[in-house]
Design a protein around this motif. Structure first.
Motif, PDB file in Angstrom:
ATOM      1  N   UNK A 102       0.839  -1.194   0.000  1.00 47.03           N
ATOM      2  CA  UNK A 102       0.000   0.000   0.000  1.00 47.03           C
ATOM      3  C   UNK A 102       0.876   1.247   0.000  1.00 47.03           C
ATOM      4  N   UNK A 103       1.957   1.193   0.792  1.00 49.23           N
ATOM      5  CA  UNK A 103       2.868   2.333   0.823  1.00 49.23           C
ATOM      6  C   UNK A 103       3.497   2.538  -0.549  1.00 49.23           C
ATOM      7  N   UNK A 104       3.882   1.446  -1.200  1.00 44.61           N
ATOM      8  CA  UNK A 104       4.477   1.582  -2.527  1.00 44.61           C
ATOM      9  C   UNK A 104       3.491   2.172  -3.534  1.00 44.61           C
ATOM     10  N   UNK A 105       2.237   1.753  -3.430  1.00 45.03           N
ATOM     11  CA  UNK A 105       1.243   2.293  -4.345  1.00 45.03           C
ATOM     12  C   UNK A 105       1.032   3.782  -4.150  1.00 45.03           C
TER      13      UNK A 105
ATOM     14  N   UNK B  75      19.861   5.166   6.990  1.00 45.47           N
ATOM     15  CA  UNK B  75      18.944   6.242   7.343  1.00 45.47           C
ATOM     16  C   UNK B  75      18.894   7.219   6.172  1.00 45.47           C
ATOM     17  N   UNK B  76      17.732   7.442   5.608  1.00 43.61           N
ATOM     18  CA  UNK B  76      17.653   8.320   4.442  1.00 43.61           C
ATOM     19  C   UNK B  76      17.412   9.765   4.850  1.00 43.61           C
ATOM     20  N   UNK B  77      18.445  10.582   4.732  1.00 39.69           N
ATOM     21  CA  UNK B  77      18.286  12.028   4.779  1.00 39.69           C
ATOM     22  C   UNK B  77      18.451  12.570   3.362  1.00 39.69           C
ATOM     23  N   UNK B  78      18.266  11.663   2.373  1.00 42.97           N
ATOM     24  CA  UNK B  78      18.630  12.005   1.005  1.00 42.97           C
ATOM     25  C   UNK B  78      17.466  12.405   0.116  1.00 42.97           C
ATOM     26  N   UNK B  79      16.491  11.514  -0.055  1.00 44.86           N
ATOM     27  CA  UNK B  79      15.477  11.728  -1.079  1.00 44.86           C
ATOM     28  C   UNK B  79      14.208  12.266  -0.437  1.00 44.86           C
ATOM     29  N   UNK B  80      13.623  13.300  -1.045  1.00 45.28           N
ATOM     30  CA  UNK B  80      12.465  13.973  -0.461  1.00 45.28           C
ATOM     31  C   UNK B  80      11.170  13.216  -0.645  1.00 45.28           C
ATOM     32  N   UNK B  81      11.152  11.996  -0.153  1.00 44.18           N
ATOM     33  CA  UNK B  81       9.933  11.188  -0.255  1.00 44.18           C
ATOM     34  C   UNK B  81       9.230  11.207   1.089  1.00 44.18           C
ATOM     35  N   UNK B  82       8.016  11.725   1.153  1.00 44.32           N
ATOM     36  CA  UNK B  82       7.324  11.771   2.446  1.00 44.32           C
ATOM     37  C   UNK B  82       7.166  10.361   3.020  1.00 44.32           C
ATOM     38  N   UNK B  83       7.318  10.263   4.326  1.00 42.91           N
ATOM     39  CA  UNK B  83       7.138   8.961   4.954  1.00 42.91           C
ATOM     40  C   UNK B  83       5.701   8.471   4.785  1.00 42.91           C
ATOM     41  N   UNK B 307       0.805  20.371  -6.267  1.00 41.75           N
ATOM     42  CA  UNK B 307       1.003  18.929  -6.308  1.00 41.75           C
ATOM     43  C   UNK B 307       0.434  18.285  -5.061  1.00 41.75           C
ATOM     44  N   UNK B 308      -0.103  17.076  -5.211  1.00 43.48           N
ATOM     45  CA  UNK B 308      -0.547  16.331  -4.030  1.00 43.48           C
ATOM     46  C   UNK B 308       0.585  15.493  -3.432  1.00 43.48           C
ATOM     47  N   UNK B 309       1.761  15.506  -4.089  1.00 41.59           N
ATOM     48  CA  UNK B 309       2.822  14.565  -3.700  1.00 41.59           C
ATOM     49  C   UNK B 309       3.329  14.787  -2.283  1.00 41.59           C
ATOM     50  N   UNK B 310       3.461  16.027  -1.857  1.00 43.62           N
ATOM     51  CA  UNK B 310       4.054  16.281  -0.544  1.00 43.62           C
ATOM     52  C   UNK B 310       2.999  16.450   0.543  1.00 43.62           C
ATOM     53  N   UNK B 311       1.737  16.570   0.151  1.00 43.78           N
ATOM     54  CA  UNK B 311       0.711  16.810   1.166  1.00 43.78           C
ATOM     55  C   UNK B 311      -0.283  15.660   1.311  1.00 43.78           C
ATOM     56  N   UNK B 312      -0.377  14.770   0.296  1.00 39.63           N
ATOM     57  CA  UNK B 312      -1.271  13.607   0.418  1.00 39.63           C
ATOM     58  C   UNK B 312      -0.481  12.331   0.161  1.00 39.63           C
ATOM     59  N   UNK B 313      -0.084  12.086  -1.090  1.00 39.67           N
ATOM     60  CA  UNK B 313       0.743  10.911  -1.374  1.00 39.67           C
ATOM     61  C   UNK B 313       1.297  11.023  -2.793  1.00 39.67           C
TER      62      UNK B 313
END
Lengths: 501, 501
Positions: A102-105, B75-83, B307-313
């Protein structure tokens, strides 16, 4: 003026028109702005800021021709949108999905697709097409229209010419036109694109005027709009010409799985083969499927586009591209700086359905069953055509694949041509008028059909009169009525007696 | 050899490596082919078939720099992918959805988006930005990277130059490069892009060498990679320069909603403001939000990307573009011949969450809450930097928005520079080596950070040494440890005593 508040939005909505529930309605955000914003001054004009590419570009004519919502009932024999009854999802839930998936999706994904879905699709491609060279590869796409836009960018420069069937998918022509690519139609016969026509164009190409075409775009199976399917021999001939002239073949094959076979008058419900065992269905699919260009290809010159739009659901915006890894690497690179590839929710839905729920057998059974349902619809439409359409005026072939029936009208029987031979001097203009009148009158009568000329990239093709019907969109019970309404319009336009067949 | 059968696919899978569950793993379909196909001859080489655009293009360097899966903890401090902890969907179901809507989500849609979602987004845009001209419009997009690719195509020709911050999002640079567009960086200070630098470039442009830039690409809020936010006055100055030189401003603003405010040492859990009422949260958001370029714009020269990438998914591949209707009409036309616009499942998820579940108030509350969570993470990272990093060597500012912390290293303190002054003659090469060594050693130590040089479109920017950290991706508990590990690497590289601060 204070900033707009949620409370005023509620008031705004109650004063507005209700929202459209139509498929792909024509809308703009204007409908949802406050009165305040509508009273502000306009933006400056930006006409001198457009790029060479975007100047004059206005989008898809086919989309503009689609039915717009109205209170009247209109039977759609026009737009090739599969009926919602044939989508394999009634409901969806991700609650049972492993959290990592789900996280990957929902997180960023690979430009090529998730390993889970890519594995299934790769296996499926190998099973169906058995490629004859080793370094082919697959990439998930955002649907074949998006894939085609990228493939053009990979292979074509402004001013290049690509070859297509002389009637073809308008999106392919418009996408090429946007990039400054010329499109030249190749003549067709009852087996589709004609090898001699293709060879002639390439042999006699005047390179002093334009560089020789290096790309052929073809819809080999259940072609849009003509419904014709290239035979095995035809495909081999065309492939050989591509080898001789070093053409890339873009094989756009969304109707490949909708195999309808011959017309079956004795099985009107299309359920006659419903008792197949699992193995029989797979064997039959593999044994009887027409070989794709991908399966003929030895050089890696074929770029095959598959789509989920006609076999699962168009709103997914999903498909896959199969080609040599050289091409797929480029394709993935393009996706990385544009769409970032297939979206996550669709990818999860596809993986869950195809791999986790159905498996390879189940997918093929679904496709067999779907084919039977389209076969039944096609047969209803064919029977209605036989019953209602004036045979001396209209002719057609039985489509073996896909969702389209292509009606050829003998325009020479038009009363204005029979009585005023001078019109012959400008037949093309005359045909455009007749065609427009037929389509408009049909809509007034309550049936939507599509102009044949919309599918013609080359002006020389436009000396004929064609109407495209689809049996995919309307409720099955309405198909026959739709043809009857069209028949009334044709009889009126051509001044035929109502009882003349 | 008989066609591949489902049964042999099962066997194939059991013999293969297990699938990766990593985020965006590096994969290809090779892993999923049968042994038979791998033994076939290779495809021909197609190098002479690439277009001018695609020749030499290999995709995204930032994506290649992302962590690849391994057994070691990194530990990723590298790529701006929201947890994934911050995605607002734990589970999804469409069972309660009206059938017409479900059909629309799965059928072809409008290139602009569904009426239901477009209404919500239009209302939201008006509420947040209060545009000052009337004929602005909104279109749903397939995410801002896809939108940017289209916006470049609308405004730029091959050989054009666009202006950006001198450190910026590599996807924007790579997307431009693909289209043959040059990118020139503009100098920055603690408030981001510098108006004087921008004005200088435009005033002194030598049109005999290249046509004068007509597009400015800027990330005004929580800039990637520097984390800086342009002040109101700064934005007004830059807008005025755009008016003078007739620039289109592409406002790429994915971090606009992640408003972190000042560092709050006394509220380590970031929950200090948790008692806000609904109205307070909205008021605060509207009153304190930095005004966007869209809200300053009177001419319609701003193209705003949300973008919804940083605020939703991020996996949704969704966003929206706001600009004058002239631009939005072009944008929709491009989507009609490529992606066909936002995909259906995402559109349904967004509509159900934003409009049906949250409403406008709920969305703003979500954004306030998310900001607080990022604020807490930022504060943890800042405290760790203060505790562990050698202050004389490393400096940074407190980011007010977004997810990035930009570390500046005083490279002149490097022992090789202190002792061998001859190296000064080629500082750039030396810095590249130092930077690579730091990032590689950090990865060996178990922390991923990103090279500053990856973000530099213009070579003249590369005479500095920067490292970008993000507090978005790693578990909050690991952030401090990650900084400690990086600190060890820096002290080793710069031969500092472990206790020197």
């Amino acid at each position: 003026m204070p900033p707009l508040q949620p409370a005023s939005i509620t008031a705004l909505r109650t004063q507005s028109e209700p929202l459209s529930f139509a498929i792909a309605p024509a809308i703009s955000s204007d409908a949802f702005k406050s009165a305040h914003t509508r009273d502000l001054p306009h933006a400056k004009r930006w006409d001198d800021h457009w790029s060479i590419e975007s100047r004059g570009f206005e989008g898809s004519a086919l989309k503009r021709s689609a039915i717009q919502p109205s209170d009247r009932k209109v039977i759609s024999l026009g737009t090739g949108r599969p009926t919602a009854d044939y989508y394999p999802w009634d409901s969806m839930t991700t609650e049972s999905m492993p959290p990592t998936l789900a996280a990957n999706g929902l997180n960023y994904g690979s430009g090529i697709g998730s390993p889970h879905l890519l594995r299934f699709v790769t296996e499926h491609v190998e099973m169906m097409h058995q490629p004859r060279y080793s370094d082919w590869a697959v990439c998930l796409s955002c649907g074949s229209t998006s894939a085609l836009d990228i493939i053009y960018r990979i292979f074509c420069n402004r001013g290049d010419t690509i070859l297509t069937e002389c009637y073809t998918y308008p999106g392919a022509v418009e996408g090429a036109g946007l990039q400054g690519i010329q499109v030249q139609g190749v003549c067709m016969d009852s087996e589709g694109l004609h090898p001699d026509g293709l060879d002639d164009i390439l042999r006699n190409w005047d390179t002093s005027l334009a560089s020789k075409p290096r790309v052929l775009y073809t819809i080999p199976t259940g072609q849009n709009p003509t419904g014709v399917t290239q035979s095995v021999a035809r495909r081999e001939q065309i492939y050989q010409i591509a080898e001789t002239h070093d053409l890339i073949i873009i094989e756009d094959d969304p109707y490949y799985y909708l195999r309808l076979g011959m017309q079956s008058d004795d099985k009107p419900d299309g359920q006659g083969n419903g008792g197949d065992s699992v193995l029989t269905a797979i064997d039959r699919f593999q044994a009887q499927a027409v070989p794709s260009y991908l399966s003929i290809d030895r050089s890696g010159r074929v770029v095959r586009l598959d789509s989920t739009s006609k076999i699962l659901a168009p709103g997914l915006r999903a498909g896959w591209v199969t080609a040599s890894s050289q091409v797929i690497n480029k394709f993935v690179a393009y996706q990385e700086v544009s769409t970032l590839g297939i979206n996550g929710p669709t990818q999860l839905m596809l993986w869950k359905l195809l791999d986790e729920t159905w498996g390879h057998e189940g997918f093929l059974l679904w496709l067999s069953d779907l084919s039977r349902r389209y076969q039944s619809r096609r047969d209803i439409l064919l029977r209605a055509c036989e019953k209602y359409l004036p045979r001396g005026l209209v002719s057609w072939n039985c489509p073996q694949y896909g969702m389209f029936l292509w009606l050829e009208l003998d325009y020479r029987q038009h009363p204005l041509l029979r009585h005023h031979t001078t019109i012959q001097s400008d037949v093309k203009t005359f045909l455009v008028q007749v065609e427009s009148r037929i389509v408009l009158k049909a809509l007034e009568h309550g049936v939507q059909v599509t102009k044949g000329s919309l599918f013609s990239p080359s002006p020389e093709c436009r000396r004929m009169l064609y109407i495209r019907l689809t049996y995919a969109a309307a409720p099955a019970l309405d198909l026959s009525e739709g043809v009857k309404l069209l028949s009334d319009v044709l009889r009126e336009e051509f001044s035929l007696e109502a009882d003349m067949v």
